[in-house]
Write a protein that holds these residues in place. Structure first.
Motif, PDB file in Angstrom:
ATOM      1  N   VAL A  99     -19.070  95.334  18.414  1.00 31.41           N
ATOM      2  CA  VAL A  99     -19.326  95.944  19.981  1.00 31.41           C
ATOM      3  C   VAL A  99     -19.031  95.330  20.426  1.00 31.41           C
ATOM      4  CG1 VAL A  99     -19.586  98.027  21.019  1.00 31.41           C
ATOM      5  CG2 VAL A  99     -19.952  98.011  18.982  1.00 31.41           C
ATOM      6  N   MET A 100     -18.272  95.194  21.658  1.00 32.29           N
ATOM      7  CA  MET A 100     -17.644  94.736  23.423  1.00 32.29           C
ATOM      8  C   MET A 100     -18.798  95.102  24.435  1.00 32.29           C
ATOM      9  SD  MET A 100     -15.838  93.526  25.750  1.00 32.29           S
ATOM     10  CE  MET A 100     -14.779  92.045  25.051  1.00 32.29           C
ATOM     11  N   GLU A 101     -20.207  94.494  24.216  1.00 36.17           N
ATOM     12  CA  GLU A 101     -20.379  95.484  25.945  1.00 36.17           C
ATOM     13  C   GLU A 101     -20.191  94.747  27.251  1.00 36.17           C
ATOM     14  OE1 GLU A 101     -22.797  97.771  24.770  1.00 36.17           O
ATOM     15  OE2 GLU A 101     -23.224  97.486  22.778  1.00 36.17           O
ATOM     16  N   ALA A 102     -20.484  95.970  28.089  1.00 36.74           N
ATOM     17  CA  ALA A 102     -20.123  95.619  29.055  1.00 36.74           C
ATOM     18  C   ALA A 102     -21.009  96.472  30.580  1.00 36.74           C
ATOM     19  CB  ALA A 102     -18.381  95.421  29.539  1.00 36.74           C
ATOM     20  N   GLY A 103     -21.190  95.302  31.576  1.00 32.44           N
ATOM     21  CA  GLY A 103     -21.826  96.012  32.843  1.00 32.44           C
ATOM     22  C   GLY A 103     -21.262  96.095  33.661  1.00 32.44           C
TER      23      GLY A 103
END
Length: 358
Positions: free
Chosen positions: A238-242
């Protein structure tokens, strides 16, 4: 595809078609062929003028007659003749036939550029309003546009060679091919999920999404509902992004690995709490005044059941345009009850808006 990318594709194709200088055979200069290709590849999007008539006229006519392969030779004749009348495009021994091939090619590459998207293009207009689309590429694809720009820059640096234009166009074709592979993988993921869950699939499809040729919304249609999942077919984690991450990462983070996909079920006529008004919803969907949306939508689902001054309102949306991370949703149409009967409306962020041009 956006108009700028269309223009760039026509310009690069014009450079490829341009002949080397030959005193015995007068021909347009390479820059003239580039201009002619760009102008021709921009021409089909002049159908934006339909929007000045009404929104519905635009939706019904966009990507219509100006995008028709049947009318392409006639459009080519008209544009070539007009280009030959432009002072800076004139030269001794050169008239409209010198531009005809590049103009037809420019219109053709525009049509191809729209066919690779999923919006739908009426290539058989005016004899058929059937919409065609391969759906391999998102409507705005920055790498594809970048390849066209690179091809034009290289052509400007190596002016005597058509090789940069050829390589640029081949690179674009290869990139579209990558998208086709991604779509095939997404449809395979949908097929496996349908088999594992015992879903009888009427149709399987995948909707291209931004930021990567491997970002897709996989779709299973069982005849009454759509089973959908936002997936990246090549991702294993899963790619996390803020909020501080770049736009590409933020857009791409919504797409999960196939093995970790979150599948949702969307009924055409509403989930759960809409059961008590289901017949009304079906009645709106089947209404003669709503025929244009039934024709336009590929994956229609209930959008909202609400009210406006005068009576109840029912609207639908198309899952094609439900892009994760997008704040607003376009093309949400329905009918609202009024003293004069049902009126065609669009549901916007500000509420229900009656449409003209029925």
């Amino acid at each position: 595809m956006d108009t700028l990318t269309h223009a760039l594709s026509g310009a690069l194709l014009g450079r490829l078609i341009a002949r080397p200088p030959d005193p015995a055979r007068p021909a347009p200069k390479p820059w003239q062929m580039v201009v002619a290709g760009a102008a021709a590849a921009t021409f089909p999007d002049l159908d934006f003028v339909l929007g000045y008539v009404s929104e519905l006229t635009y939706l019904r006519g966009h990507r219509g007659v100006t995008h028709s392969v049947l009318l392409l030779p006639l459009w080519g004749l008209l544009i070539a003749w007009l280009l030959a009348r432009v002072p800076k495009m004139r030269a001794p021994g050169i008239d409209w036939p010198a531009f005809y091939v590049v103009v037809c090619a420019g219109i053709g590459i525009h049509i191809l550029g729209d066919l690779i998207t999923q919006f739908g293009t009426m290539i058989l207009a005016p004899f058929s309003d059937r919409r065609f689309g391969w759906g391999t590429t998102f409507i705005i694809d920055l790498p594809l546009t970048g390849l066209l720009v690179a091809g034009l820059v290289a052509s400007a640096l190596w002016r005597r060679s058509r090789a940069p234009a050829a390589f640029g166009l081949m690179a674009v074709c290869a990139w579209v091919g990558v998208g086709a592979v991604g779509k095939s993988e997404a449809i395979d993921a949908a097929r496996r999920h349908a088999m594992e869950q015992g879903i009888t699939a009427v149709a399987l499809d995948a909707i291209p999404r931004p930021a990567s040729p491997f970002n897709w919304t996989a779709v299973i249609d069982d005849g009454e509902r759509f089973h959908t999942a936002h997936i990246n077919t090549r991702r294993s984690e899963v790619m996390e992004a803020g909020p501080d991450d770049n736009l590409i990462r933020r857009l791409s983070s919504h797409y999960r690995p196939v093995t970790m996909a979150h599948w949702q079920v969307r009924e055409r006529f509403g989930n759960g709490g809409y059961g008590e008004v289901r017949e009304q919803v079906r009645a709106v969907w089947s209404a003669p005044d709503f025929a244009f949306f039934r024709w336009f939508a590929m994956f229609p689902v209930l959008d909202s059941v609400g009210g406006a001054a005068g009576g109840a309102c029912v609207s639908f949306r198309d899952l094609r345009f439900e892009t994760p991370g997008r704040d607003s949703l376009p093309f949400r149409y329905g009918l609202c009850e009024s003293s004069a009967g049902w009126a065609l409306v669009e549901r916007t962020m500000a509420g229900w808006r009656k449409l003209s041009g029925r």
